[in-house]
Design an enzyme around this catalytic site. Sequence first.
Site, PDB file in Angstrom:
ATOM      1  N   LYS A 172      54.543   0.496  59.218  1.00 49.90           N
ATOM      2  CA  LYS A 172      53.439   1.456  59.305  1.00 49.90           C
ATOM      3  C   LYS A 172      52.221   0.851  58.612  1.00 49.90           C
ATOM      4  O   LYS A 172      52.116   0.841  57.384  1.00 49.90           O
ATOM      5  CB  LYS A 172      53.798   2.783  58.609  1.00 49.90           C
ATOM      6  N   GLY A 225      49.814  -0.391  47.855  1.00 51.31           N
ATOM      7  CA  GLY A 225      48.715   0.570  47.972  1.00 51.31           C
ATOM      8  C   GLY A 225      48.302   1.070  46.600  1.00 51.31           C
ATOM      9  O   GLY A 225      48.511   0.399  45.584  1.00 51.31           O
ATOM     10  N   SER A 226      47.723   2.255  46.583  1.00 52.78           N
ATOM     11  CA  SER A 226      47.169   2.792  45.338  1.00 52.78           C
ATOM     12  C   SER A 226      48.277   3.350  44.429  1.00 52.78           C
ATOM     13  O   SER A 226      49.372   3.663  44.892  1.00 52.78           O
ATOM     14  CB  SER A 226      46.184   3.902  45.672  1.00 52.78           C
ATOM     15  N   ASN A 227      47.947   3.497  43.167  1.00 50.09           N
ATOM     16  CA  ASN A 227      48.923   4.057  42.221  1.00 50.09           C
ATOM     17  C   ASN A 227      49.291   5.485  42.554  1.00 50.09           C
ATOM     18  O   ASN A 227      50.446   5.892  42.407  1.00 50.09           O
ATOM     19  CB  ASN A 227      48.352   4.000  40.800  1.00 50.09           C
ATOM     20  N   GLU A 247      53.761  -2.412  44.965  1.00 47.91           N
ATOM     21  CA  GLU A 247      52.680  -3.306  44.523  1.00 47.91           C
ATOM     22  C   GLU A 247      51.423  -2.452  44.489  1.00 47.91           C
ATOM     23  O   GLU A 247      50.895  -2.067  45.542  1.00 47.91           O
ATOM     24  CB  GLU A 247      52.492  -4.462  45.505  1.00 47.91           C
ATOM     25  N   CYS A 281      43.316  -6.390  45.199  1.00 46.03           N
ATOM     26  CA  CYS A 281      44.074  -5.859  44.062  1.00 46.03           C
ATOM     27  C   CYS A 281      43.900  -6.771  42.856  1.00 46.03           C
ATOM     28  O   CYS A 281      44.002  -6.324  41.724  1.00 46.03           O
ATOM     29  CB  CYS A 281      45.541  -5.697  44.419  1.00 46.03           C
ATOM     30  N   GLU A 382      40.620   1.654  38.136  1.00 41.39           N
ATOM     31  CA  GLU A 382      40.370   0.737  39.254  1.00 41.39           C
ATOM     32  C   GLU A 382      39.237   1.302  40.121  1.00 41.39           C
ATOM     33  O   GLU A 382      39.341   2.432  40.612  1.00 41.39           O
ATOM     34  CB  GLU A 382      41.634   0.566  40.101  1.00 41.39           C
TER      35      GLU A 382
END
Length: 491
Positions: A172, A225-227, A247, A281, A382
Site C-alpha cells: 500500500k 511514516g510519521s510517529n 521507521e 527522514c 519534526e
Amino acid sequence: MQLHNYIGGQWVKPANGRYQQDFDPANGQVVAEVPRSDAEDTRAAIKAARQAFETWRKVPAPKRGEILFRVGTLLKEHKDDLAEYMTREMGKVLMEARGDVQEGIDMAFYMAGEGRRSFGYTTPSELPNKFAMATRNPIGVAGIITPWNFPMAIPTWKIFPALICGNTVVFKPASETPYLAYQLVKIMEEAGLPAGVVNLVFGSGSEVGEILLNDPDVDLISFTGSNETGRHVASTAGQHLKRVSLELGGKNAIIVLDDANLDLAVEGILWSAFGTTGQRCTACSRLIVQEGIHEALKTRLAERIRSLKLGHGLENNTDVGPLINQQAVEKVHRYVEIGQSEGAELVVGGSPVQDPILTDGHFYLPTLFAGVTAQMTIAQEEIFGPVLSMIKVKDLDEAIRVNNQVAYGLSSSIFTQDVNNTFQAIRDLATGIVYINAGTTGAEIHLPFGGTRGTGNGHREAGTAAMDFFSEWKAVYVDFSGQLQRAQIDT
Ligand code: NAD
C-alpha cells in the site's frame, strides 16, 4: 492516465469504482487518476498473497534472486524515465530522483545476491551423534506501508528483502506517490514475478492500511511514516501479535566544532537541510555550532541560502523543489511562527514563496533561524520542511548533550578535524546513523538503516539487518544416535 490495482497477477479496477487524482506539487498538473480502494480490494489482495505464499516459499532462494536480478536490470534500463516521473509526482529535483531510483537498483542487486547467501549456521550439539543447525525461514504475507518522500527507495528496501526471504507482499503506497508504485510493480511483473507474489492496492491509510493491520492473514507489517501513524500501527498490529517494523521521524543535527573545515561543513549543511526541500527522514533540521565559529558560519549560510533557486525539479538550475502539498506549506509556516513567538531570530526565509511563476506549486522559502535553544519547539519537533535552526554551544560535551536531547534518534553528524573528538562523537551520539565530516543524509544500502528511541521500534532496514526482520529462525536437531538422548539430562 488511469491506474489499476494489481491483485493475483491481474490489473483490476477498484471494486467500489472510486478514483482520485494525483498531482504534480510544483504546478498542480494532474499526473494520474488512481483507485481509491477499500476493504474489498485489500482483502482480495491479501487472499491472493496468502495463496501465492504456499508456492513462493518453496521456490529456491537463488531462483527468487534471479527474478530480483532481472528487476534490477529493468530498473536500471528505466532509471531516467522513473526519475522524471518521480520529480513530476513528488517534486524532488531530478538529480535526487535519480539517486532515489538508484537506491532501488542497488537494493535489487544486493538482495538478488542474498538468494545465494541467506546464511544460517551449524553448531555442535551437546550430545553425541546429534547434529544442530539454525535456518532462516519465510514468515508469510507482508503488509508494506510506505510514505511519499522516497517513492522508489523505501518500497524497494522493504519489498525486495521480503521477497528474497520467501514472503509474499501486499503493498500500500502513499496516496501522494501512486504512479511510482505502479511503475515499480509493472517492472516486477515484467521481470517474471509469479501471480500473487506482489499485490498492489491504492487507497488511504484508514481504508486500505487498517485492513492490513487487522487482517489475521497478514503476518508482518513493515511501516515507514510519521510517529503519529507509527504509534497507531504498532498498537493495532501489536494486538494481533504481528511482527512490526517501524521507521519513523527524525530531528537530526549536524555539529560543527571550531576546528571544522568550514567550506566542507557549509556544503554538507545545505545538502542535508534543503535537499528534498527538507522532506527526508534524515534531513538536518538542527545545527549545533561551537561558539568560536558561530558567527562566521551564520553569515556564510545566510548568503548561500538566499541564493538557492526554487523551481520545478525538472529544470536544470533548480536547487530546491516544492513541498508535497498545501497542508505541508501550512505546517511549515506554523512552525516558523512558533519559532518567532518563542524568541528565535529569523535570519533568512520564513514565508511561502510569493513569486507569481510558482503560485500553482507548494513552495516555501528555505529558512534559517539563529538564537535557538535546545528546548524550543522548533528544536524538538519534526518540521519536515526547509527550516534549519542554529543552536550555539560551548564545547563538544554540550553539543552531544543537545544532540541527544530529542525524542528521535535517526541520524547525526559532526564536522571536526580532531580524531579524539571524532571517536568521542561516534561513541556518544545516540542515533542509529552517525556521519563524520559529511551531512546527515546519504545512507548506503548494504549498511543497517534506522534509528534509536522515538524513530522506531528497534528494527533496522537494509543490509543483512533487513533479512532479520523478514525471516525467522528455525532451530533443527537431527539425532542419529538411534537412542533417546535427553538434552540437559543425559549429561
Ligand atoms: P504518514 O504517517 O502520514 O503516512 C505513511 C503511510 O501510512 C502512508 O502510506 C499512509 O497512507 C499510511 N497510513 C496512514 N494512516 C494509516 C492507518 N491508520 N493505518 C495504516 N496505514 C496508514 O507519513 P508521510 O507523511 O507519508 O511520511 C512522512 C513521515 O515519514 C515523516 O515523519 C518522516 O520522517 C517519516 N519517514 C521516516 C523514514 C525512516 O526511515 N525513518 C523514511 C522516510 C520518511
